[in-house]
Design a protein around this motif. Structure first.
Motif, PDB file in Angstrom:
ATOM      1  N   LYS A 333       0.682  -1.023  -0.118  1.00  0.00           N
ATOM      2  CA  LYS A 333       0.020   0.044  -0.154  1.00  0.00           C
ATOM      3  C   LYS A 333       0.893   1.432   0.019  1.00  0.00           C
ATOM      4  O   LYS A 333       0.247   2.472  -0.459  1.00  0.00           O
ATOM      5  CB  LYS A 333      -1.052  -0.100   1.189  1.00  0.00           C
ATOM      6  CG  LYS A 333      -1.974  -0.981   1.079  1.00  0.00           C
ATOM      7  CD  LYS A 333      -2.794  -1.076   2.160  1.00  0.00           C
ATOM      8  CE  LYS A 333      -4.290  -1.901   2.120  1.00  0.00           C
ATOM      9  NZ  LYS A 333      -4.881  -1.997   3.152  1.00  0.00           N
ATOM     10  N   ILE A 334       2.073   0.986   0.440  1.00  0.00           N
ATOM     11  CA  ILE A 334       2.865   2.225   0.583  1.00  0.00           C
ATOM     12  C   ILE A 334       3.951   2.301  -0.603  1.00  0.00           C
ATOM     13  O   ILE A 334       4.728   3.536  -0.439  1.00  0.00           O
ATOM     14  CB  ILE A 334       3.350   2.679   2.004  1.00  0.00           C
ATOM     15  CG1 ILE A 334       4.323   1.312   2.432  1.00  0.00           C
ATOM     16  CG2 ILE A 334       2.329   2.795   2.998  1.00  0.00           C
ATOM     17  CD1 ILE A 334       5.260   1.878   3.629  1.00  0.00           C
ATOM     18  N   GLY A 335       4.465   1.347  -0.992  1.00  0.00           N
ATOM     19  CA  GLY A 335       5.577   1.425  -1.888  1.00  0.00           C
ATOM     20  C   GLY A 335       5.712   0.732  -3.109  1.00  0.00           C
ATOM     21  O   GLY A 335       4.560  -0.082  -3.355  1.00  0.00           O
ATOM     22  N   ARG A 336       6.459   0.846  -3.881  1.00  0.00           N
ATOM     23  CA  ARG A 336       6.663   0.187  -5.359  1.00  0.00           C
ATOM     24  C   ARG A 336       8.270  -0.188  -5.530  1.00  0.00           C
ATOM     25  O   ARG A 336       9.034   0.844  -5.281  1.00  0.00           O
ATOM     26  CB  ARG A 336       6.265   0.955  -6.362  1.00  0.00           C
ATOM     27  CG  ARG A 336       4.855   1.174  -6.598  1.00  0.00           C
ATOM     28  CD  ARG A 336       4.170  -0.221  -7.070  1.00  0.00           C
ATOM     29  NE  ARG A 336       2.850   0.001  -7.319  1.00  0.00           N
ATOM     30  CZ  ARG A 336       1.683  -0.313  -5.983  1.00  0.00           C
ATOM     31  NH1 ARG A 336       2.125  -0.416  -4.686  1.00  0.00           N
ATOM     32  NH2 ARG A 336       0.624  -0.061  -6.364  1.00  0.00           N
ATOM     33  N   VAL A 337       8.377  -1.486  -5.913  1.00  0.00           N
ATOM     34  CA  VAL A 337       9.983  -1.702  -6.150  1.00  0.00           C
ATOM     35  C   VAL A 337      10.133  -2.074  -7.804  1.00  0.00           C
ATOM     36  O   VAL A 337       9.251  -2.439  -8.351  1.00  0.00           O
ATOM     37  CB  VAL A 337      10.656  -2.809  -5.522  1.00  0.00           C
ATOM     38  CG1 VAL A 337      11.870  -3.419  -6.007  1.00  0.00           C
ATOM     39  CG2 VAL A 337      10.608  -2.655  -4.006  1.00  0.00           C
ATOM     40  N   MET A 338      10.822  -1.250  -8.649  1.00  0.00           N
ATOM     41  CA  MET A 338      10.962  -1.347  -9.945  1.00  0.00           C
ATOM     42  C   MET A 338      12.335  -1.484 -10.130  1.00  0.00           C
ATOM     43  O   MET A 338      13.383  -1.523  -9.378  1.00  0.00           O
ATOM     44  CB  MET A 338      10.541   0.205 -10.584  1.00  0.00           C
ATOM     45  CG  MET A 338      11.322   1.415 -10.140  1.00  0.00           C
ATOM     46  SD  MET A 338      10.503   2.713 -10.949  1.00  0.00           S
ATOM     47  CE  MET A 338      10.482   2.434 -12.733  1.00  0.00           C
ATOM     48  N   GLY A 339      12.674  -1.711 -11.591  1.00  0.00           N
ATOM     49  CA  GLY A 339      14.274  -2.059 -12.268  1.00  0.00           C
ATOM     50  C   GLY A 339      14.628  -0.294 -12.386  1.00  0.00           C
ATOM     51  O   GLY A 339      14.411   0.554 -11.518  1.00  0.00           O
ATOM     52  N   TRP A 340      15.151  -0.485 -13.671  1.00  0.00           N
ATOM     53  CA  TRP A 340      15.563   1.038 -14.175  1.00  0.00           C
ATOM     54  C   TRP A 340      14.546   2.154 -14.021  1.00  0.00           C
ATOM     55  O   TRP A 340      13.442   1.536 -14.534  1.00  0.00           O
ATOM     56  CB  TRP A 340      16.079   0.765 -15.485  1.00  0.00           C
ATOM     57  CG  TRP A 340      16.750   2.111 -16.028  1.00  0.00           C
ATOM     58  CD1 TRP A 340      18.031   2.506 -15.948  1.00  0.00           C
ATOM     59  CD2 TRP A 340      15.845   3.267 -16.936  1.00  0.00           C
ATOM     60  NE1 TRP A 340      17.818   3.651 -16.648  1.00  0.00           N
ATOM     61  CE2 TRP A 340      16.767   4.170 -17.181  1.00  0.00           C
ATOM     62  CE3 TRP A 340      14.546   3.448 -17.236  1.00  0.00           C
ATOM     63  CZ2 TRP A 340      16.510   5.279 -17.809  1.00  0.00           C
ATOM     64  CZ3 TRP A 340      14.198   4.572 -17.910  1.00  0.00           C
ATOM     65  CH2 TRP A 340      15.140   5.497 -18.103  1.00  0.00           C
TER      66      TRP A 340
END
Length: 468
Positions: A333-340
């Motif tokens: 609900k609070i975060g996102r992990v992505m690549g480039w």
């Protein structure tokens, strides 16, 4: 008035290439009688991002005018890659390319060669400029303070046999003319501590004095002390030179839409540059800090390259393999992990409230431009110096670990990272206000009556005076 031609000799590295091409565009926008040819040195290790960028610039330039053109030099297949050795080997190719330019433009109304603009690491190209009887200008992609430090180290090395490596882990401080505060030896740029990298750095610095001027990607209001500390050669602070046109929305719609749904200045953005990555143990400490802090976050997480390979980090197919178990579920609900990550587009988004950064100089200038405060986590090159300048010298950043080096094997613990993030995200902090003020000054510097606009005009006058 006569037409003038400048030859840019640029390094095949995004951090150098993009800002130099932007300088070329600024010069062309200011003077109708200028044309610029960009010679791009090529090596077998150059990544596809550099090639794609050059192709995109070539395409856009050909549709606008013929005053900016790009010429690829023959690919260098030599196994070792260092800026200085590549420059030395490419001198004959540069000479041949410039000969072709001057011979094909020998009619009366053709532009006359007025000078070379040379990447900060490519000073052997001064020899080629001298053969053509024209002056050289250095393009320095980092701060004025770090230029001053490089010249200072070269001077005390040559005069007093100073060896930076002897001070690597000491508590010594150096009285650097381009800094107000003494510089702790522990934040010296990594290449200066390397027996292999120091000699070419010093040789570059020695040759800066042969240039007719040094173009620096900074602005007077940011680094007034450093800029005013120089005497010879003339310094042209014409920054901040940024390519802020790129819009990452189209390729990262899901992330950008997620940011659209977040409150103003509420998200901390973690991104460590095109070469920045961490091992699994450090990744887990960062995850722990983010979860404990409770702040919204957007994290650009990259896989380290295999040891010993000079290649960029890659994206994880599944980041869960290095993250703590259940982390993505607990923080959904609070975060996102992505690549480039499309850094410019993210920093420009109003939801971003703080930037945990490796402190590459381009990233520093982007954060200032968009008014986003930084928490410093340097990794390599001169980033430790930049972190010191931002935190101590200018008071525009907070520290996570100012003397971190990505080859040190040190793990920064969860508590240290969390403290830095909390300090970064304080809403009414003095630092946040200072960064917002400097953001306004960075934009004013480029306006018609601004300091960088003035220095760019001086540079153009100097170039046009070269026509004999």
């Amino acid at each position: 008035m006569e037409k003038a031609q400048l030859v840019f000799v640029l390094a095949p590295a995004m951090g150098h290439l993009v800002s130099a091409v932007e300088v070329a565009r600024l010069l062309l926008n200011r003077h109708d009688l200028l044309s610029i040819t960009v010679l791009v040195l090529n090596h077998s290790s150059v990544n596809s991002g550099v090639r794609n960028y050059v192709e995109s610039q070539r395409a856009s330039s050909s549709t606008i005018s013929n005053s900016l053109r790009f010429i690829d030099l023959p690919k260098d297949e030599h196994e070792s890659f260092s800026f200085s050795s590549l420059a030395e080997r490419q001198k004959p190719h540069v000479k041949e390319a410039v000969l072709k330019i001057t011979q094909s433009e020998s009619s009366i109304d053709s532009p006359q060669l007025a000078g070379f603009v040379i990447d900060m690491f490519y000073t052997p190209m001064i020899d080629v400029a001298n053969e053509f009887g024209v002056p050289s200008y250095i393009f320095f992609t980092s701060s004025a303070a770090s230029l001053g430090f490089m010249l200072y180290v070269q001077k005390i090395h040559d005069e007093e046999k100073f060896d930076p490596a002897e001070f690597k882990d000491s508590d010594s401080e150096l009285p650097v003319p381009s800094l107000v505060n003494p510089l702790p030896a522990r934040v010296m740029p990594s290449p200066m501590l390397s027996k292999k990298q120091l000699p070419p750095l010093l040789e570059n610095a020695r040759r800066y004095g042969e240039a007719k001027g040094i173009i620096v990607n900074t602005f007077l209001e940011l680094e007034s002390h450093a800029i005013e500390s120089f005497k010879i050669p003339p310094i042209y602070p014409v920054g901040p030179i940024l390519d802020v046109r790129s819009d990452g929305r189209s390729n990262h719609q899901e992330i950008m839409q997620w940011l659209d749904d977040q409150p103003l200045s509420s998200v901390v953005f973690l991104c460590f540059g095109s070469m920045g990555s961490f091992g699994e143990d450090q990744v887990k400490e960062i995850a722990c800090a983010l979860e404990h802090s409770g702040y919204r976050f957007l994290w650009s997480l990259r896989r380290p390259p295999p040891p010993g390979l000079l290649v960029s980090p890659s994206d994880y197919e599944d980041p869960q393999e290095v993250l703590p178990k259940g982390f993505l579920d607990r923080t959904t609900k609070i975060g996102r992990v992505m690549g480039w990550a499309p850094q410019v587009a993210v920093l420009a988004h109003p939801a971003i409230g703080g930037f945990v950064s490796h402190c590459g100089w381009n990233s520093v200038l982007e954060s200032i431009w968009f008014g986003v405060p930084i928490a410093t986590w340097p990794m390599y090159a001169e980033q430790q110096f930049n972190a010191f300048e931002m935190v101590i010298e200018l008071g525009l950043a907070v520290e996570i670990k100012m003397d971190y080096r990505n080859d040190s094997g040190i793990i920064v613990n969860c508590d240290e990272i969390e403290r830095g993030i909390k300090c970064l995200m304080e809403h009414d902090s003095e630092k946040r206000k200072k960064v917002k003020e400097m953001s306004e000054r960075s934009r004013m510097a480029l306006m018609d009556s601004g300091s960088s606009h003035f220095y760019l005009g001086n540079l153009i006058t100097d170039v046009m005076d070269n026509l004999g």
